[in-house]
Design a protein around this motif. Structure first.
Motif, PDB file in Angstrom:
ATOM      1  N   MET A   1      25.566  33.241  21.771  1.00 38.51           N
ATOM      2  CA  MET A   1      26.225  33.998  20.723  1.00 38.51           C
ATOM      3  C   MET A   1      26.413  35.445  21.155  1.00 38.51           C
ATOM      4  SD  MET A   1      24.612  32.791  17.134  1.00 38.51           S
ATOM      5  CE  MET A   1      25.806  33.502  16.054  1.00 38.51           C
ATOM      6  N   THR A   2      27.460  36.004  20.649  1.00 41.67           N
ATOM      7  CA  THR A   2      27.712  37.404  20.977  1.00 41.67           C
ATOM      8  C   THR A   2      26.904  38.302  20.054  1.00 41.67           C
ATOM      9  OG1 THR A   2      29.586  37.415  19.494  1.00 41.67           O
ATOM     10  CG2 THR A   2      30.041  36.923  21.791  1.00 41.67           C
ATOM     11  N   ARG A   3      26.690  39.500  20.506  1.00 43.47           N
ATOM     12  CA  ARG A   3      25.902  40.476  19.745  1.00 43.47           C
ATOM     13  C   ARG A   3      26.750  41.024  18.604  1.00 43.47           C
ATOM     14  NH1 ARG A   3      25.615  45.971  20.077  1.00 43.47           N
ATOM     15  NH2 ARG A   3      23.693  46.897  19.320  1.00 43.47           N
ATOM     16  N   ILE A   4      26.115  41.112  17.431  1.00 44.30           N
ATOM     17  CA  ILE A   4      26.815  41.630  16.257  1.00 44.30           C
ATOM     18  C   ILE A   4      26.497  43.102  16.119  1.00 44.30           C
ATOM     19  CG2 ILE A   4      27.027  41.483  13.757  1.00 44.30           C
ATOM     20  CD1 ILE A   4      26.230  38.547  14.042  1.00 44.30           C
ATOM     21  N   ARG A   5      27.519  43.915  15.984  1.00 43.40           N
ATOM     22  CA  ARG A   5      27.314  45.343  15.766  1.00 43.40           C
ATOM     23  C   ARG A   5      27.146  45.581  14.274  1.00 43.40           C
ATOM     24  NH1 ARG A   5      31.752  48.828  18.164  1.00 43.40           N
ATOM     25  NH2 ARG A   5      30.243  50.438  17.663  1.00 43.40           N
ATOM     26  N   ARG A   6      26.067  46.244  13.944  1.00 42.84           N
ATOM     27  CA  ARG A   6      25.791  46.532  12.534  1.00 42.84           C
ATOM     28  C   ARG A   6      26.689  47.644  12.037  1.00 42.84           C
ATOM     29  NH1 ARG A   6      20.710  45.418  10.203  1.00 42.84           N
ATOM     30  NH2 ARG A   6      21.733  46.494   8.497  1.00 42.84           N
TER      31      ARG A   6
END
Length: 117
Positions: A1-6
């Motif tokens: 999964m790709t990293r989610i930017r908050r």
């Protein structure tokens, strides 16, 4: 999964709190939880002490008026002066009377002697 930017909302809220508590000492200006606690405490103290500040000044004015009045005449006191002012319907508040007691004592003596007659 790709990293989610908050998002930036929580960071913006913490930055606002950090700006408020930047002058506090130690962890009170560094750690988020203690910053929040100290901000609440500071705002509460400011709210509570606004009334206390007014109360202290009124007490100071009463003391100054009483001291000046008792110098003039032994049997005359602050309470009788205020009572006579109300009877005569003279609208002089305690702040003005205290300033007269400091700056122009003769004027206060004239007012108080006029009340006695």
């Amino acid at each position: 999964m790709t990293r989610i930017r908050r998002g930036y909302i929580a960071r913006r809220r913490r930055t606002k709190i950090r700006l408020f508590t930047s002058s506090f000492r130690g962890a009170h200006s560094r750690l988020t939880r203690t910053m929040i606690q100290q901000k609440i405490k500071a705002l509460f103290s400011a709210y509570r002490d606004r009334d206390r500040h007014k109360r202290n000044f009124r007490c100071l004015w009463v003391t100054r008026i009483n001291a000046a009045i008792r110098e003039n005449e032994v049997s005359y006191s602050y309470s009788t002066l205020i009572n006579n002012l109300y009877k005569r319907q003279l609208l002089l508040n305690r702040k003005i009377l205290a300033q007269l007691a400091i700056l122009n004592r003769n004027c206060l003596y004239l007012i108080s002697n006029d009340m006695i007659k």
